[in-house]
Design a protein around this motif. Structure first.
Motif, PDB file in Angstrom:
ATOM      1  N   HIS A 111       0.814  -1.223   0.000  1.00 29.86           N
ATOM      2  CA  HIS A 111       0.000   0.000   0.000  1.00 29.86           C
ATOM      3  C   HIS A 111       0.845   1.269   0.000  1.00 29.86           C
ATOM      4  CE1 HIS A 111       0.771  -1.231   4.182  1.00 29.86           C
ATOM      5  NE2 HIS A 111       0.870   0.054   4.432  1.00 29.86           N
ATOM      6  N   GLY A 112       2.117   1.166   0.436  1.00 29.34           N
ATOM      7  CA  GLY A 112       2.968   2.348   0.461  1.00 29.34           C
ATOM      8  C   GLY A 112       3.244   2.925  -0.911  1.00 29.34           C
ATOM      9  N   LEU A 113       3.188   2.081  -1.948  1.00 29.14           N
ATOM     10  CA  LEU A 113       3.463   2.569  -3.297  1.00 29.14           C
ATOM     11  C   LEU A 113       2.346   3.453  -3.846  1.00 29.14           C
ATOM     12  CD1 LEU A 113       5.000  -0.629  -4.930  1.00 29.14           C
ATOM     13  CD2 LEU A 113       6.177   1.496  -4.379  1.00 29.14           C
ATOM     14  N   VAL A 114       1.124   3.336  -3.307  1.00 31.99           N
ATOM     15  CA  VAL A 114       0.022   4.187  -3.768  1.00 31.99           C
ATOM     16  C   VAL A 114       0.356   5.646  -3.504  1.00 31.99           C
ATOM     17  CG1 VAL A 114      -2.402   4.781  -3.451  1.00 31.99           C
ATOM     18  CG2 VAL A 114      -1.697   2.380  -3.455  1.00 31.99           C
ATOM     19  N   GLU A 115       0.826   5.934  -2.308  1.00 28.85           N
ATOM     20  CA  GLU A 115       1.171   7.313  -1.946  1.00 28.85           C
ATOM     21  C   GLU A 115       2.365   7.795  -2.748  1.00 28.85           C
ATOM     22  OE1 GLU A 115       3.066   8.933   2.029  1.00 28.85           O
ATOM     23  OE2 GLU A 115       0.890   8.755   2.282  1.00 28.85           O
ATOM     24  N   THR A 116       3.352   6.895  -2.972  1.00 29.19           N
ATOM     25  CA  THR A 116       4.548   7.266  -3.721  1.00 29.19           C
ATOM     26  C   THR A 116       4.210   7.758  -5.121  1.00 29.19           C
ATOM     27  OG1 THR A 116       5.865   5.648  -2.501  1.00 29.19           O
ATOM     28  CG2 THR A 116       6.756   6.415  -4.598  1.00 29.19           C
ATOM     29  N   PHE A 117       3.273   7.076  -5.797  1.00 32.15           N
ATOM     30  CA  PHE A 117       2.973   7.405  -7.178  1.00 32.15           C
ATOM     31  C   PHE A 117       1.816   8.384  -7.325  1.00 32.15           C
ATOM     32  CE2 PHE A 117       5.914   4.121  -7.932  1.00 32.15           C
ATOM     33  CZ  PHE A 117       6.423   4.373  -9.186  1.00 32.15           C
ATOM     34  N   SER A 118       1.403   9.018  -6.238  1.00 32.00           N
ATOM     35  CA  SER A 118       0.483  10.149  -6.349  1.00 32.00           C
ATOM     36  C   SER A 118       1.253  11.442  -6.605  1.00 32.00           C
ATOM     37  CB  SER A 118      -0.331  10.291  -5.056  1.00 32.00           C
ATOM     38  OG  SER A 118       0.518  10.687  -3.981  1.00 32.00           O
ATOM     39  N   GLY A 119       2.597  11.358  -6.475  1.00 36.58           N
ATOM     40  CA  GLY A 119       3.445  12.523  -6.657  1.00 36.58           C
ATOM     41  C   GLY A 119       3.788  13.213  -5.351  1.00 36.58           C
ATOM     42  N   LYS A 120       3.294  12.678  -4.234  1.00 38.65           N
ATOM     43  CA  LYS A 120       3.556  13.303  -2.944  1.00 38.65           C
ATOM     44  C   LYS A 120       5.046  13.259  -2.635  1.00 38.65           C
ATOM     45  CE  LYS A 120       2.043  13.245   1.871  1.00 38.65           C
ATOM     46  NZ  LYS A 120       1.170  12.567   2.879  1.00 38.65           N
ATOM     47  N   GLY A 121       5.608  14.421  -2.278  1.00 35.14           N
ATOM     48  CA  GLY A 121       7.030  14.525  -1.993  1.00 35.14           C
ATOM     49  C   GLY A 121       7.853  14.856  -3.219  1.00 35.14           C
ATOM     50  N   LEU A 122       7.328  14.582  -4.395  1.00 33.04           N
ATOM     51  CA  LEU A 122       8.049  14.873  -5.624  1.00 33.04           C
ATOM     52  C   LEU A 122       7.681  16.237  -6.178  1.00 33.04           C
ATOM     53  CD1 LEU A 122       9.984  13.809  -7.820  1.00 33.04           C
ATOM     54  CD2 LEU A 122       7.992  12.813  -8.956  1.00 33.04           C
ATOM     55  N   VAL A 123       6.403  16.610  -6.053  1.00 30.07           N
ATOM     56  CA  VAL A 123       5.918  17.915  -6.496  1.00 30.07           C
ATOM     57  C   VAL A 123       5.208  18.582  -5.322  1.00 30.07           C
ATOM     58  CG1 VAL A 123       5.687  17.167  -8.884  1.00 30.07           C
ATOM     59  CG2 VAL A 123       3.749  16.923  -7.335  1.00 30.07           C
ATOM     60  N   PRO A 124       4.940  19.883  -5.387  1.00 33.78           N
ATOM     61  CA  PRO A 124       4.253  20.557  -4.293  1.00 33.78           C
ATOM     62  C   PRO A 124       2.910  19.927  -3.966  1.00 33.78           C
ATOM     63  CG  PRO A 124       5.193  22.161  -5.799  1.00 33.78           C
ATOM     64  CD  PRO A 124       5.362  20.821  -6.448  1.00 33.78           C
ATOM     65  N   PRO A 125       2.463  20.008  -2.709  1.00 36.47           N
ATOM     66  CA  PRO A 125       1.193  19.379  -2.290  1.00 36.47           C
ATOM     67  C   PRO A 125      -0.012  19.821  -3.113  1.00 36.47           C
ATOM     68  CG  PRO A 125       2.451  20.086  -0.377  1.00 36.47           C
ATOM     69  CD  PRO A 125       3.170  20.624  -1.576  1.00 36.47           C
ATOM     70  N   ALA A 126       0.008  21.049  -3.612  1.00 38.63           N
ATOM     71  CA  ALA A 126      -1.129  21.529  -4.398  1.00 38.63           C
ATOM     72  C   ALA A 126      -1.289  20.751  -5.703  1.00 38.63           C
ATOM     73  CB  ALA A 126      -0.951  23.021  -4.708  1.00 38.63           C
ATOM     74  N   SER A 127      -0.195  20.212  -6.219  1.00 38.40           N
ATOM     75  CA  SER A 127      -0.252  19.445  -7.467  1.00 38.40           C
ATOM     76  C   SER A 127      -0.430  17.954  -7.218  1.00 38.40           C
ATOM     77  CB  SER A 127       1.031  19.675  -8.280  1.00 38.40           C
ATOM     78  OG  SER A 127       1.170  21.035  -8.640  1.00 38.40           O
ATOM     79  N   ALA A 128       0.274  17.436  -6.221  1.00 38.31           N
ATOM     80  CA  ALA A 128       0.271  15.995  -5.969  1.00 38.31           C
ATOM     81  C   ALA A 128      -1.146  15.478  -5.733  1.00 38.31           C
ATOM     82  CB  ALA A 128       1.148  15.675  -4.762  1.00 38.31           C
ATOM     83  N   GLY A 129      -1.516  14.474  -6.469  1.00 40.29           N
ATOM     84  CA  GLY A 129      -2.814  13.846  -6.267  1.00 40.29           C
ATOM     85  C   GLY A 129      -3.970  14.540  -6.956  1.00 40.29           C
TER      86      GLY A 129
END
Length: 364
Positions: free
Chosen positions: A60-78
């Motif tokens: 389940h940890g990979l779901v959060e990883t591939f939402s973009g969280k931590g890679l792009v700003p929170p406003a964009s991620a997800g």
């Protein structure tokens, strides 16, 4: 409307993922002629779907990883706008690779999409440190480790003493008479293993007798199924991130939809990639395939448990190439073409996703 489009494109990525990836675990099975293509394909599909279901608990940890969280700003991620750009870039890249029979990484395509969509946003911010640490490093290291372990496995499998010794028997000797303190007694026999050719085994009083080649074939098929299972575990959460962002399906339904589309994609469109991995990289023997498959399954499952987004493609090709290099049968030209396709996957997906950001913004 936007969520509905994201849902359709995300399912298209799952279809392409199945077409490009489903057969990879069974490449050594068909390459060594252990099973026909059709039988191998159906088993690969079933194992992949089982892995998709198991990913609910294992990765389940990979779901959060591939939402973009931590890679792009929170406003964009997800956000739906961001992830639609990612999905379109990945879908087109995977479709092109599959059309040309190139076994590329869905993980690479998604990462390229995340980077391109991130750079295409108004602020254009991508956090490079987590990209390198969490994404790029595992993808670069995993094929090298797989090739090393595959080479070791290839050398070990070459040490089998006699290819004609296909019969393994457990022989129970007759009880022997021994004397202790002047009293004769029967000593219990000690069973021992005999590996010989079938004619020699016919003359033995064997308690258990098995065929070495058939047992290895069964183990080979089990190892192939474990790779497809591991791939389902590792890839499904990455695609689930796209579906969950569409807010149309719950987590369990998203996993079921992705598993179903992976299966359909593999059944309909896997042939070209299957031929590349099974027939072109190297010639594959039964024992070679077994060693390569166990290396691949071990590395992918280990990475999934740690939440590391490794590519089953890179690991499987690395292991097969290591086997081929150890046996002197590696087709370097075929391997070079595959590696070049890996190099192109990320920037191509990134470019497409980057170009899609203003298009999506203007339409929705």
């Amino acid at each position: 409307m936007l969520d509905a489009i994201l849902l359709v494109v995300a399912l298209a990525v799952a279809l392409g993922n199945g077409a490009n990836d489903n057969f990879k675990g069974f490449a050594t099975i068909w390459g060594s002629e252990t099973l026909t293509y059709r039988k191998a394909l159906w088993l690969a599909t079933a194992a992949t779907i089982a892995g998709s279901v198991a990913s609910i608990w294992l990765a389940h940890g990979l779901v959060e990883t591939f939402s973009g969280k931590g890679l792009v700003p929170p406003a964009s991620a997800g956000s739906a706008h961001f992830l639609l750009s990612v999905a379109i870039g990945a879908a087109i890249t995977i479709a092109l690779a599959t059309r040309f029979g190139l076994p590329v990484s869905t993980t690479h395509a998604l990462i390229g999409g995340l980077v391109g969509a991130g750079l295409g946003q108004a602020d254009g911010v991508v956090h490079w440190a987590p990209l390198i640490h969490s994404f790029v490093a595992p993808l670069l290291i995993s094929p090298a480790v797989a090739a090393l372990l595959g080479g070791i496995a290839g050398r070990l499998t070459k040490k089998h003493p006699d290819p004609q010794a296909d019969c393994a028997c457990v022989v129970m000797p007759h009880p022997a008479t021994v004397a202790a303190n002047g009293i004769a007694a029967l000593a219990p026999p000690a069973p021992h293993l005999v590996v010989a050719n079938p004619a020699e085994c016919d003359g033995l009083d064997a308690a258990v007798r098995v065929s070495v080649s058939r047992s290895l074939d069964r183990a080979h098929i089990a190892s192939a199924a474990s790779i497809c299972f591991a791939r389902g575990v590792n890839d499904t959460p990455k695609l689930a991130a796209l579906l969950l962002a569409a807010h149309a399906l719950g987590a369990s339904v998203s996993v079921a939809a992705i598993g179903a589309l992976m299966g359909i994609g593999g059944l309909l469109f896997a042939r070209r990639v299957a031929e590349t991995m099974s027939r072109r990289v190297t010639s594959i023997g039964h024992r070679d395939g077994l060693g390569a498959n166990f290396v691949t399954a071990m590395l992918v499952l280990f990475a999934s448990k740690l939440g590391m987004p490794v590519s089953t493609t890179h690991v499987a090709v690395g292991a097969i190439a290591g086997i081929g290099a150890a046996g002197g049968t590696l087709d370097r030209a075929a391997l070079r073409n595959i590696v070049l396709s890996w190099v192109a996957t990320l920037p191509l997906a990134a470019a497409i996703s980057y170009l899609m950001v203003p298009v999506i913004a203007s339409r929705f």
